[in-house]
Write a protein that holds these residues in place. Structure first.
Motif, PDB file in Angstrom:
ATOM      1  N   GLN A  17       0.832  -1.205   0.000  1.00 26.39           N
ATOM      2  CA  GLN A  17       0.000   0.000   0.000  1.00 26.39           C
ATOM      3  C   GLN A  17       0.873   1.265   0.000  1.00 26.39           C
ATOM      4  O   GLN A  17       0.640   2.196  -0.777  1.00 26.39           O
ATOM      5  CB  GLN A  17      -0.917  -0.002   1.220  1.00 26.39           C
ATOM      6  CG  GLN A  17      -1.749   1.271   1.324  1.00 26.39           C
ATOM      7  CD  GLN A  17      -2.812   1.204   2.410  1.00 26.39           C
ATOM      8  OE1 GLN A  17      -3.252   0.121   2.795  1.00 26.39           O
ATOM      9  NE2 GLN A  17      -3.214   2.341   2.897  1.00 26.39           N
ATOM     10  N   ASP A  18       1.903   1.261   0.857  1.00 27.45           N
ATOM     11  CA  ASP A  18       2.852   2.385   0.916  1.00 27.45           C
ATOM     12  C   ASP A  18       3.473   2.666  -0.445  1.00 27.45           C
ATOM     13  O   ASP A  18       3.477   3.803  -0.914  1.00 27.45           O
ATOM     14  CB  ASP A  18       4.018   2.023   1.862  1.00 27.45           C
ATOM     15  CG  ASP A  18       3.743   2.497   3.268  1.00 27.45           C
ATOM     16  OD1 ASP A  18       2.672   3.094   3.489  1.00 27.45           O
ATOM     17  OD2 ASP A  18       4.608   2.249   4.136  1.00 27.45           O
ATOM     18  N   ARG A  35       3.620   5.904  -5.458  1.00 30.50           N
ATOM     19  CA  ARG A  35       3.627   5.960  -6.915  1.00 30.50           C
ATOM     20  C   ARG A  35       2.507   6.836  -7.453  1.00 30.50           C
ATOM     21  O   ARG A  35       2.415   7.070  -8.655  1.00 30.50           O
ATOM     22  CB  ARG A  35       3.411   4.552  -7.493  1.00 30.50           C
ATOM     23  CG  ARG A  35       4.661   3.804  -7.734  1.00 30.50           C
ATOM     24  CD  ARG A  35       4.344   2.532  -8.493  1.00 30.50           C
ATOM     25  NE  ARG A  35       5.463   1.623  -8.400  1.00 30.50           N
ATOM     26  CZ  ARG A  35       5.455   0.395  -8.896  1.00 30.50           C
ATOM     27  NH1 ARG A  35       4.375  -0.050  -9.508  1.00 30.50           N
ATOM     28  NH2 ARG A  35       6.503  -0.367  -8.777  1.00 30.50           N
ATOM     29  N   GLY A  36       1.608   7.227  -6.585  1.00 30.37           N
ATOM     30  CA  GLY A  36       0.509   8.084  -7.011  1.00 30.37           C
ATOM     31  C   GLY A  36      -0.696   7.329  -7.558  1.00 30.37           C
ATOM     32  O   GLY A  36      -1.545   7.905  -8.229  1.00 30.37           O
ATOM     33  N   TYR A  37      -0.775   6.026  -7.266  1.00 29.53           N
ATOM     34  CA  TYR A  37      -1.946   5.255  -7.693  1.00 29.53           C
ATOM     35  C   TYR A  37      -3.203   5.805  -7.013  1.00 29.53           C
ATOM     36  O   TYR A  37      -3.143   6.249  -5.861  1.00 29.53           O
ATOM     37  CB  TYR A  37      -1.790   3.785  -7.284  1.00 29.53           C
ATOM     38  CG  TYR A  37      -0.990   2.921  -8.232  1.00 29.53           C
ATOM     39  CD1 TYR A  37       0.030   3.446  -9.013  1.00 29.53           C
ATOM     40  CD2 TYR A  37      -1.249   1.558  -8.320  1.00 29.53           C
ATOM     41  CE1 TYR A  37       0.768   2.633  -9.849  1.00 29.53           C
ATOM     42  CE2 TYR A  37      -0.522   0.736  -9.167  1.00 29.53           C
ATOM     43  CZ  TYR A  37       0.494   1.280  -9.925  1.00 29.53           C
ATOM     44  OH  TYR A  37       1.217   0.465 -10.749  1.00 29.53           O
ATOM     45  N   SER A  38      -4.334   5.728  -7.691  1.00 31.43           N
ATOM     46  CA  SER A  38      -5.602   6.172  -7.110  1.00 31.43           C
ATOM     47  C   SER A  38      -6.011   5.235  -5.981  1.00 31.43           C
ATOM     48  O   SER A  38      -5.530   4.103  -5.887  1.00 31.43           O
ATOM     49  CB  SER A  38      -6.696   6.163  -8.177  1.00 31.43           C
ATOM     50  OG  SER A  38      -6.977   4.832  -8.552  1.00 31.43           O
ATOM     51  N   TYR A  39      -6.912   5.724  -5.137  1.00 31.41           N
ATOM     52  CA  TYR A  39      -7.424   4.935  -4.021  1.00 31.41           C
ATOM     53  C   TYR A  39      -7.920   3.569  -4.496  1.00 31.41           C
ATOM     54  O   TYR A  39      -7.556   2.529  -3.935  1.00 31.41           O
ATOM     55  CB  TYR A  39      -8.556   5.710  -3.339  1.00 31.41           C
ATOM     56  CG  TYR A  39      -9.220   4.974  -2.212  1.00 31.41           C
ATOM     57  CD1 TYR A  39      -8.660   4.973  -0.932  1.00 31.41           C
ATOM     58  CD2 TYR A  39     -10.414   4.271  -2.420  1.00 31.41           C
ATOM     59  CE1 TYR A  39      -9.275   4.302   0.109  1.00 31.41           C
ATOM     60  CE2 TYR A  39     -11.027   3.592  -1.386  1.00 31.41           C
ATOM     61  CZ  TYR A  39     -10.457   3.603  -0.121  1.00 31.41           C
ATOM     62  OH  TYR A  39     -11.069   2.927   0.892  1.00 31.41           O
ATOM     63  N   SER A  40      -8.729   3.553  -5.562  1.00 30.96           N
ATOM     64  CA  SER A  40      -9.320   2.278  -5.996  1.00 30.96           C
ATOM     65  C   SER A  40      -8.264   1.354  -6.605  1.00 30.96           C
ATOM     66  O   SER A  40      -8.341   0.129  -6.471  1.00 30.96           O
ATOM     67  CB  SER A  40     -10.467   2.513  -6.973  1.00 30.96           C
ATOM     68  OG  SER A  40     -10.000   3.040  -8.176  1.00 30.96           O
ATOM     69  N   LYS A  41      -7.266   1.936  -7.257  1.00 35.02           N
ATOM     70  CA  LYS A  41      -6.202   1.105  -7.825  1.00 35.02           C
ATOM     71  C   LYS A  41      -5.315   0.492  -6.741  1.00 35.02           C
ATOM     72  O   LYS A  41      -4.862  -0.646  -6.859  1.00 35.02           O
ATOM     73  CB  LYS A  41      -5.341   1.929  -8.796  1.00 35.02           C
ATOM     74  CG  LYS A  41      -5.151   1.208 -10.119  1.00 35.02           C
ATOM     75  CD  LYS A  41      -4.275   1.966 -11.057  1.00 35.02           C
ATOM     76  CE  LYS A  41      -3.434   0.984 -11.856  1.00 35.02           C
ATOM     77  NZ  LYS A  41      -2.402   1.644 -12.658  1.00 35.02           N
TER      78      LYS A  41
END
Ligand SMILES: Nc1ncnc2c1ncn2[C@@H]1O[C@H](COP(=O)(O)OP(=O)(O)O)[C@@H](O)[C@H]1O
Ligand SMILES: [Mg+2]
Length: 191
Positions: free
Chosen positions: A103-104, A109-115
């Motif tokens: 998760q960290d 990496r700037g992934y969206s919440y859902s990703k």
């Protein structure tokens, strides 16, 4: 000597590319980056909000051609179970990482919440391990937990397993029990 064809797969963020680079250097092997191959051939892939939308059949044909190379190859990517033929492969390394550190990494990496949720929940359930065993068979698959390791240690462990100095082990992690013990199941599976 038969040419080495090592597949490195696992969820985004588990450490595939970092380990692959170290191993490639040590073995003098080339890296086949499945996502890169897909993107470089725009006819078979386009980027969407969800990631890569790929024509797996065309990508499989392209990868098969690359596997004819005379060099040792490390084939990297979570799409490996869908585009690589088992008969061509020496060993499949499935990298695993605790959903907490995953998760960290993915948030950084700037992934969206859902990703992030999509990837951590699939890591908790062991989808990449399941897919690898289903596609390549249990005998070719070995799992590696990268959570508390340095990239160098992971690379060394993978190479020792490849050389059969270490046994190929699967079922080495149980993230579901871990998050359950921490009372975090709800949090990880909430969208
Ligand atoms: N044991 C390890 N093996 C490989 N990478 C690790 C390890 N521990 C931490 N990392 C770090 O994890 C991050 C994600 O690695 P990366 O190779 O980009 O993952 P992937 O290719 O699977 O998306 C990098 O910052 C890398 O340095
Ligand atoms: Mg990567």
């Amino acid at each position: 000597m038969k040419r080495t064809r090592l597949v490195i797969t696992g969820n985004p963020g588990v450490g595939k590319h970092t380990s692959a680079k170290i191993i490639a250097e040590k073995l003098g092997a080339d890296i086949v980056d499945i996502n890169r191959v897909a993107l470089d051939n725009s006819a078979i892939a386009r980027k969407t909000d969800h990631g890569l939308d790929v024509d797996l059949k065309k990508l499989g044909n392209l990868i098969a051609r690359m596997l004819k190379s005379k060099k040792d190859l490390i084939i990297v990517g979570h799409l490996a179970p869908y585009v690589v033929k088992p008969a061509d492969i020496t060993m499949v390394a499935v990298l695993r990482r605790s959903p907490y550190s995953l998760q960290d990494t993915l948030e950084k990496r700037g992934y969206s919440y859902s990703k992030v949720r999509e990837n951590t929940s699939s890591e908790i359930l062991g989808v990449s391990q399941y897919d690898a065993i289903k596609a390549f068979g249990k005998r070719k698959v070995a799992e590696f937990d990268t959570t508390e390791k340095k990239p160098d240690e992971t690379a060394t462990e993978i190479m020792a397993t490849l050389k059969k100095q270490l046994r190929r082990r699967t079922g080495i992690v149980d993230w579901l029990s871990l998050v359950s013990d921490e009372n975090d199941i709800q949090r990880f599976f909430e969208y």
